[in-house]
Write a protein that holds these residues in place. Sequence first.
Motif, short mmCIF file in Angstrom:
data_model
loop_
_atom_site.label_atom_id
_atom_site.label_comp_id
_atom_site.label_asym_id
_atom_site.label_seq_id
_atom_site.Cartn_x
_atom_site.Cartn_y
_atom_site.Cartn_z
N THR A 70 0.44 -1.21 5.44
CA THR A 70 -0.84 -1.47 4.80
C THR A 70 -1.95 -1.20 5.80
OG1 THR A 70 -1.90 -3.03 3.27
CG2 THR A 70 -1.10 -3.92 5.36
N PRO A 71 -3.17 -0.89 5.36
CA PRO A 71 -4.22 -0.50 6.31
C PRO A 71 -4.74 -1.63 7.18
CG PRO A 71 -4.69 0.36 4.12
CD PRO A 71 -3.58 -0.63 3.97
N VAL A 83 -4.18 -8.44 6.10
CA VAL A 83 -3.32 -8.42 4.92
C VAL A 83 -1.86 -8.53 5.33
CG1 VAL A 83 -2.63 -7.07 2.90
CG2 VAL A 83 -5.01 -7.09 3.63
N VAL A 84 -1.50 -7.87 6.42
CA VAL A 84 -0.14 -7.96 6.95
C VAL A 84 0.26 -9.41 7.16
CG1 VAL A 84 1.35 -7.47 8.92
CG2 VAL A 84 -0.18 -5.70 8.07
N THR A 132 0.83 -1.20 0.00
CA THR A 132 0.00 0.00 0.00
C THR A 132 0.86 1.25 0.00
OG1 THR A 132 -1.73 -1.16 1.21
CG2 THR A 132 -1.83 1.25 1.20
N THR A 133 1.90 1.24 0.83
CA THR A 133 2.73 2.43 0.97
C THR A 133 4.14 2.06 1.39
OG1 THR A 133 2.92 4.60 2.06
CG2 THR A 133 2.01 2.80 3.36
N ILE A 134 5.07 2.93 1.03
CA ILE A 134 6.46 2.84 1.47
C ILE A 134 6.78 4.13 2.20
CG2 ILE A 134 8.87 2.60 0.77
CD1 ILE A 134 7.81 1.25 -1.81
N PHE A 176 1.54 7.73 0.24
CA PHE A 176 0.52 7.34 1.19
C PHE A 176 1.09 7.11 2.59
CE2 PHE A 176 -1.50 5.86 -2.77
CZ PHE A 176 -2.76 6.42 -2.61
N THR A 177 0.21 7.10 3.57
CA THR A 177 0.52 6.55 4.88
C THR A 177 -0.49 5.46 5.18
OG1 THR A 177 -0.88 8.16 6.02
CG2 THR A 177 1.45 8.74 5.74
N ALA A 178 -0.12 4.51 6.02
CA ALA A 178 -1.03 3.44 6.43
C ALA A 178 -0.62 2.98 7.83
CB ALA A 178 -1.00 2.28 5.44
#
Length: 264
Positions: free
Chosen positions: A195-196, A200-201, A186-188, A225-227
């Motif tokens: 990831t949100p 999923v993690v 999702t994001t770096i 992004f941030t998550a």
Amino acid sequence: MDSNIPDDGESLSKSERRRTRILQMLMSGATAQIRDLAEALGVSLMTVHRDLAALEKEGLVRRLRGAVSAEKSLLFESSYNYRGRKQVEEKRRLARAAVARLEPGNAVVCDDSTTTYYICDFIEEMTPLTVITNAVPILERLKTVPEIDLIAAGGRYHAGYNGYFGAVCERTLRSFHVDVAIMSTTTIQGLSLFTPDEIVVRAKQAMMEIARRKILLADATKFQFTALNYVAQITDFDLVLLTGDVPAANLEQLRKAGVAFELV
């Protein structure tokens, strides 16, 4: 190409990023106050109302007396499709480059991301292969492809991600050992992946554990992004494939950390 993931090749605009975030916030099924959404996103009420009007037009949300909720019958499937419509050409470049790193006879595990999905466009070039995945679109796309031994990592179906997750999925994944994991994020943020969603993690971490080599696919928007939930360090991957206008500062940080990356 899957008709559920249109090929528009658009860049993800600021408004589209907000709308994706709104969908993520509503995916639990809870009703949210529009004023609270504006505060969480750091934008005006007028801006949020414009975003919600666009999402409502797509049949994703319903507004009622200052609040908004997800359309239960449509949100989860449509939210996957909404994400899948963005950066299509970039995703295809990344997928093509990832498939080029495979060899016939490899066993490969793929995550549920809309980026990884596009390996389906190129994977026949490298058959025979064994492919393990929890992603329904990949399972649907590859189930009739000759010389692919397709294995579903079962579990509890999550419509928002159009894939299987949970304890059964994780145990299934850990029962295998594969040559390559192909994944996205999702994001770096810095050198960390987030990831949100916690489910999923856990699936992604299980995939990383069973793979001899790990390849990460990321377009330039992943640095914006941030998550909430930490997944892994980018240095845990053997190769990072990037595309788009990745900021020079991020590329320099990767170089200093010794990350093996390529721009495609």
